[in-house]
Enzyme design. Structure first.
Site, PDB file in Angstrom:
ATOM      1  N   ASP A  17       0.838  -1.202   0.000  1.00  7.22           N
ATOM      2  CA  ASP A  17       0.000   0.000   0.000  1.00  7.22           C
ATOM      3  C   ASP A  17       0.875   1.255   0.000  1.00  7.22           C
ATOM      4  O   ASP A  17       1.961   1.267   0.582  1.00  7.22           O
ATOM      5  CB  ASP A  17      -0.900  -0.019   1.250  1.00  7.22           C
ATOM      6  CG  ASP A  17      -2.113   0.878   1.087  1.00  7.22           C
ATOM      7  OD1 ASP A  17      -2.275   1.502   0.021  1.00  7.22           O
ATOM      8  OD2 ASP A  17      -2.906   0.957   2.045  1.00  7.22           O
ATOM      9  N   ASN A  65      -9.831  -3.604  -7.425  1.00  7.70           N
ATOM     10  CA  ASN A  65      -8.955  -2.611  -8.069  1.00  7.70           C
ATOM     11  C   ASN A  65      -9.354  -2.301  -9.516  1.00  7.70           C
ATOM     12  O   ASN A  65      -8.943  -1.285 -10.071  1.00  7.70           O
ATOM     13  CB  ASN A  65      -7.479  -3.046  -8.022  1.00  7.70           C
ATOM     14  CG  ASN A  65      -6.837  -2.910  -6.654  1.00  7.70           C
ATOM     15  OD1 ASN A  65      -5.908  -3.616  -6.318  1.00  7.70           O
ATOM     16  ND2 ASN A  65      -7.346  -1.978  -5.829  1.00  7.70           N
TER      17      ASN A  65
HETATM   18  C1  FPP Z   1      -1.875   0.121  -3.408  1.00 12.64           C
HETATM   19  O1  FPP Z   1      -1.299   1.390  -3.241  1.00 12.64           O
HETATM   20  C2  FPP Z   1      -1.120  -0.613  -4.399  1.00 12.64           C
HETATM   21  C3  FPP Z   1      -1.659  -1.255  -5.463  1.00 12.64           C
HETATM   22  C4  FPP Z   1      -3.104  -1.304  -5.748  1.00 12.64           C
HETATM   23  C5  FPP Z   1      -0.807  -1.943  -6.432  1.00 12.64           C
HETATM   24  C6  FPP Z   1       0.358  -2.666  -5.861  1.00 12.64           C
HETATM   25  C7  FPP Z   1       1.328  -2.861  -6.942  1.00 12.64           C
HETATM   26  C8  FPP Z   1       2.669  -2.802  -6.839  1.00 12.64           C
HETATM   27  C9  FPP Z   1       3.445  -2.699  -5.584  1.00 12.64           C
HETATM   28  C10 FPP Z   1       3.510  -2.799  -8.047  1.00 12.64           C
HETATM   29  C11 FPP Z   1       3.117  -3.748  -9.043  1.00 12.64           C
HETATM   30  C12 FPP Z   1       3.266  -5.113  -8.634  1.00 12.64           C
HETATM   31  C13 FPP Z   1       3.066  -6.079  -9.478  1.00 12.64           C
HETATM   32  C14 FPP Z   1       3.229  -7.467  -9.040  1.00 12.64           C
HETATM   33  C15 FPP Z   1       2.690  -5.801 -10.858  1.00 12.64           C
HETATM   34  P1  FPP Z   1      -2.046   2.633  -3.813  1.00 12.64           P
HETATM   35  O2  FPP Z   1      -1.564   2.865  -5.181  1.00 12.64           O
HETATM   36  O3  FPP Z   1      -3.506   2.459  -3.635  1.00 12.64           O
HETATM   37  O4  FPP Z   1      -1.473   3.767  -2.909  1.00 12.64           O
HETATM   38  P2  FPP Z   1      -2.269   4.976  -2.257  1.00 12.64           P
HETATM   39  O5  FPP Z   1      -3.212   4.353  -1.254  1.00 12.64           O
HETATM   40  O6  FPP Z   1      -1.185   5.760  -1.621  1.00 12.64           O
HETATM   41  O7  FPP Z   1      -2.958   5.705  -3.354  1.00 12.64           O
END
Ligand code: FPP
Length: 243
Positions: A17, A65
């Site tokens: 996250d 998502n």
């Molecule tokens: C949540 O943080 C993260 C995700 C929905 C995606 C996680 C993906 C990765 C770490 C990279 C890609 C990995 C692979 C395996 C392709 P957020 O973006 O919602 O963060 P925020 O809450 O700060 O907006």
């Protein structure tokens, strides 16, 4: 770091996250955060398995998502389609077995091809298992497991009396041991439908750092915290009980 004095969990789960907030704080777009998150994840995975953890499960993309913007979903899917193919050699070199949990429906063909490519290539690797949850939901996993077992009963392959915890575990997307230690970065304190069956007795840890900054040093701090936890699994540890 001397790992001999630390307790090493067998199975670590990470809810990745904070990529978006990491990017925003640097004046970058969300995609840059996901890219940095992936690059960190790749190195961190090897470190975690190097210290003796046998299974690492990460929440990369939930079924929910898909509600994000087309641009963001597209970027994340492109990452999966490109990186698991181009980094397959990296996982081979590091002896990491890559598997995926989730549903294949709604995933693009190139995404599935990349996932299948790295899965097949790394299937005999021995250092540890890297379980990447993509198009994954915990309730959906339990629903799919229930359907799988019901089908076995319906086809007279098993009796209702044969249903036990072992069969349930084996009927999930991957047959994995329980998660010992769950980390969610970025300070949020929620499970968000991640591996509900496997988390039953996990210790939880919520560091404030955003995922792209959750590096080896941060993981080592997490291990120190895990070592201090007194795991009782519903019983009492009479050696450590003070009252
Ligand atoms: C949540 O943080 C993260 C995700 C929905 C995606 C996680 C993906 C990765 C770490 C990279 C890609 C990995 C692979 C395996 C392709 P957020 O973006 O919602 O963060 P925020 O809450 O700060 O907006």
């Amino acid at each position: 770091m001397n790992y001999e004095n630390l307790k090493i969990p067998n199975h670590v789960g990470i809810i990745l996250d904070g990529n978006g907030r990491w990017a925003k704080s640097r004046g970058l777009n969300r995609s840059a955060g996901h890219k940095a998150g992936y690059e960190n994840l790749k190195e961190l995975c090897v470190h975690i398995l190097d210290v003796g953890v046998k299974y690492l499960s990460v929440y990369a993309f939930s079924t929910e998502n898909f509600k994000r913007s087309e641009e963001e979903v597209g970027y994340l899917m492109n990452l999966v389609a490109k990186k698991f193919k181009s980094d397959a050699k990296f996982f081979m070199k590091n002896d990491v077995k890559v598997v995926f949990s989730g549903v294949r429906e709604n995933l693009r063909k190139d995404v599935l091809e990349s996932m299948d490519y790295v899965t097949n290539l790394t299937k005999d690797n021995k250092k540890g298992v890297f379980n990447v949850c993509i198009n994954y939901g915990g309730h959906l996993e339990l629903t799919d497991m229930t359907k799988k077992i019901s089908k076995l009963v319906k086809e007279d392959k098993i009796k209702i009396e044969d249903i036990n915890e072992e069969l349930i575990s084996k009927s999930l997307y991957q047959d994995l041991p329980p998660i010992d230690f769950l980390i969610r970065t970025s300070g949020e304190q929620r499970v968000s439908n991640f591996m509900l069956w496997q988390l039953s007795y996990a210790e939880f840890y919520f560091p404030k750092v955003h995922f792209p900054d959750f590096n080896k040093e941060e993981f080592n701090k997490a291990l120190i915290e895990y070592t201090k936890r007194d795991r009782r699994f519903g019983g009492i540890n009479y050696e450590t009980k003070s009252n």
